[in-house]
Motif scaffolding. Structure first.
Motif, PDB file in Angstrom:
ATOM      1  N   PRO A   1      -5.470 -15.525 -26.577  1.00  9.02           N
ATOM      2  CA  PRO A   1      -6.879 -15.411 -26.269  1.00  9.02           C
ATOM      3  C   PRO A   1      -7.624 -14.768 -27.424  1.00  9.02           C
ATOM      4  N   LEU A   2      -8.814 -15.269 -27.705  1.00  9.66           N
ATOM      5  CA  LEU A   2      -9.573 -14.822 -28.850  1.00  9.66           C
ATOM      6  C   LEU A   2     -10.978 -14.438 -28.457  1.00  9.66           C
ATOM      7  N   LEU A   3     -11.617 -13.623 -29.270  1.00  7.47           N
ATOM      8  CA  LEU A   3     -12.983 -13.240 -29.036  1.00  7.47           C
ATOM      9  C   LEU A   3     -13.920 -14.337 -29.496  1.00  7.47           C
ATOM     10  N   PRO A   4     -15.031 -14.589 -28.743  1.00  2.71           N
ATOM     11  CA  PRO A   4     -15.934 -15.648 -29.126  1.00  2.71           C
ATOM     12  C   PRO A   4     -16.617 -15.361 -30.451  1.00  2.71           C
ATOM     13  N   LYS A   5     -16.728 -16.390 -31.231  1.00  5.92           N
ATOM     14  CA  LYS A   5     -17.447 -16.279 -32.498  1.00  5.92           C
ATOM     15  C   LYS A   5     -17.936 -17.664 -32.868  1.00  5.92           C
TER      16      LYS A   5
ATOM     17  N   SER B   1      -9.994 -22.504 -31.485  1.00  2.00           N
ATOM     18  CA  SER B   1      -9.405 -21.203 -31.788  1.00  2.00           C
ATOM     19  C   SER B   1      -9.377 -21.030 -33.297  1.00  2.00           C
ATOM     20  N   GLY B   2      -9.615 -19.807 -33.747  1.00  4.47           N
ATOM     21  CA  GLY B   2      -9.626 -19.508 -35.170  1.00  4.47           C
ATOM     22  C   GLY B   2      -8.605 -18.454 -35.514  1.00  4.47           C
ATOM     23  N   PRO B   3      -8.436 -18.178 -36.786  1.00  3.71           N
ATOM     24  CA  PRO B   3      -7.491 -17.135 -37.196  1.00  3.71           C
ATOM     25  C   PRO B   3      -7.954 -15.774 -36.691  1.00  3.71           C
ATOM     26  N   PRO B   4      -7.038 -14.919 -36.327  1.00  4.86           N
ATOM     27  CA  PRO B   4      -7.428 -13.611 -35.796  1.00  4.86           C
ATOM     28  C   PRO B   4      -8.076 -12.733 -36.851  1.00  4.86           C
TER      29      PRO B   4
ATOM     30  N   GLU C   1      -7.379 -28.551 -36.947  1.00  3.62           N
ATOM     31  CA  GLU C   1      -6.985 -28.339 -35.562  1.00  3.62           C
ATOM     32  C   GLU C   1      -8.056 -28.886 -34.619  1.00  3.62           C
ATOM     33  N   PRO C   2      -7.684 -29.714 -33.656  1.00  2.00           N
ATOM     34  CA  PRO C   2      -8.664 -30.212 -32.689  1.00  2.00           C
ATOM     35  C   PRO C   2      -9.050 -29.110 -31.706  1.00  2.00           C
ATOM     36  N   PRO C   3     -10.160 -29.265 -31.010  1.00  5.36           N
ATOM     37  CA  PRO C   3     -10.517 -28.273 -29.987  1.00  5.36           C
ATOM     38  C   PRO C   3      -9.465 -28.246 -28.889  1.00  5.36           C
TER      39      PRO C   3
ATOM     40  N   PRO D   1      -8.238 -11.634 -31.597  1.00  6.49           N
ATOM     41  CA  PRO D   1      -8.322 -13.083 -31.679  1.00  6.49           C
ATOM     42  C   PRO D   1      -9.767 -13.567 -31.701  1.00  6.49           C
ATOM     43  N   VAL D   2      -9.976 -14.824 -32.079  1.00  5.60           N
ATOM     44  CA  VAL D   2     -11.321 -15.378 -32.291  1.00  5.60           C
ATOM     45  C   VAL D   2     -11.426 -16.755 -31.656  1.00  5.60           C
ATOM     46  N   PHE D   3     -12.604 -17.022 -31.057  1.00  4.11           N
ATOM     47  CA  PHE D   3     -12.913 -18.354 -30.540  1.00  4.11           C
ATOM     48  C   PHE D   3     -14.167 -18.876 -31.230  1.00  4.11           C
ATOM     49  N   PHE D   4     -14.246 -20.180 -31.369  1.00  7.41           N
ATOM     50  CA  PHE D   4     -15.448 -20.843 -31.841  1.00  7.41           C
ATOM     51  C   PHE D   4     -15.950 -21.765 -30.739  1.00  7.41           C
ATOM     52  N   LEU D   5     -17.227 -21.666 -30.419  1.00  8.29           N
ATOM     53  CA  LEU D   5     -17.833 -22.544 -29.426  1.00  8.29           C
ATOM     54  C   LEU D   5     -18.826 -23.470 -30.126  1.00  8.29           C
TER      55      LEU D   5
END
Length: 343
Positions: A42-46, A286-289, A256-258, A295-299
């Motif tokens: 799990p990643l933080l949104p970014k 998902s992105g690199p931590p 990497e696909p979504p 962790p990081v997320f991309f929306l």
């Protein structure tokens, strides 16, 4: 990501958004959830550079957003055994209506029973969408066959999912604030680039509120979420194109696909009081931590190109930012500020 409830009979708790991230970030969602991606955490949104945070799905891959059914005494009820399959499904997201909020057999830890209200207005005008309790989420996963889900990690999973839902709605709300009043208004905001868009939007809205106060009427209403659906197995054209760019330019683009895709259907009110429904597409990456290990997320949130107007909205926002930067708009603005300070 869309763990919302259809039941509107209970009084939701005060909205809390974005959801505070849990201390334990080691848990990964179950394979059946759209959040799941093999080998990821799990990643933080970014928001990524392309910042863009129905036909409902009944597939087993969808997250178990399951609303409880309430009876007259406000207690959970069970549909008749002879009820049809569709009658047992929530019409807003086609998920089962009834799920237990009681401790499961052989459950190792106690899970919270309270549900959290989101900040996302419901399309039927009955308040805010609600998220399931961790206990209901755990029971739903067991019901779908994910018996290897660690109960102690479920609360963290719910927190991450709720956080991402709030981030996705924030992006959609930004699109609606920009283009809910028409393409001309949207271009007025977009032509000065993304860096100036929040300030320009605030200035325009302030003028509109003053004008509405003088006329004694409010011409714009906040958007609301009508329904949503998860489509994790259907990659969007834009995501496919980004993959191609990643293969061609691996140093610049991610291959990497979504790991998930959602379609959210939003009710829009224009300044003339007309109502329409707009579909938004959300790709989750998902992105690199972070260096700290977070962790990081991309929306990637944007209007679906269902109409020429939606296509124009995307073009105006993207084109306005590109033109502002390519034409040296930031430099011109800095020079103007410098001149003003020297007077």
């Amino acid at each position: 990501m869309g763990w919302f409830w259809a039941d509107g009979n209970t009084s939701p708790s005060a909205p809390l958004a974005p959801h505070p991230m849990p201390a334990d970030m080691s848990a990964t969602p179950p394979p059946g959830c759209p959040m799941h991606k093999s080998g990821s955490t799990p990643l933080l949104p970014k928001n990524p550079a392309p910042t863009e945070v129905t036909k409902p799905s009944t597939s087993a891959s969808a997250c178990p957003y399951v609303p409880p059914e309430k009876g007259p005494d406000d207690k959970q009820t069970t549909p008749p055994r002879n009820a049809s399959t569709l009658s047992k499904l929530n019409p807003l997201n086609y998920m089962p209506k009834v799920i237990s909020n009681e401790r499961a057999d052989n459950q190792s830890v106690n899970l919270p029973l309270d549900r959290e209200a989101s900040t996302i207005p419901r399309g039927d005008g009955t308040g805010m969408w609600e998220y399931p309790s961790p206990q209901q989420m755990y029971n739903a996963m067991l019901r779908k066959g994910y018996t290897d889900t660690p109960a102690e990690h479920v609360e963290s999973m719910v927190a991450v999912h709720n956080f991402l839902n709030e981030g996705a709605w924030a992006e959609i709300y930004d699109w609606e604030r920009r283009f809910g009043g028409g393409l001309a208004r949207g271009w007025q905001i977009s032509r000065r680039g993304e860096e100036n868009a929040p300030l320009v939007t605030e200035l325009i809205e302030r003028k509109e509120r003053l004008a509405a106060a003088r006329q004694g009427e409010i011409k714009w209403q906040d958007p609301s979420l009508v329904r949503f659906m998860g489509r994790p197995d259907e990659i969007t054209p834009k995501a496919r194109m980004m993959q191609v760019l990643g293969w061609l330019y691996p140093a610049k683009y991610n291959t990497e696909p979504p790991f998930d895709r959602h379609d959210w259907y939003v009710r829009r009110f224009d300044f003339d009081g007309n109502e329409s429904e707009r579909r938004y597409v959300i790709d989750y990456y998902s992105g690199p931590p972070e260096p700290t290990g977070e962790p990081v997320f991309f929306l990637d949130v944007r209007p679906a190109v269902d109409t020429p107007t939606a296509a124009c909205e995307r073009l105006l926002r993207w084109g306005g930012d590109v033109w502002w930067r390519a034409s040296g708009g930031s430099v011109r603005e800095e020079i103007q500020k410098l001149r003003q300070s020297q007077r």
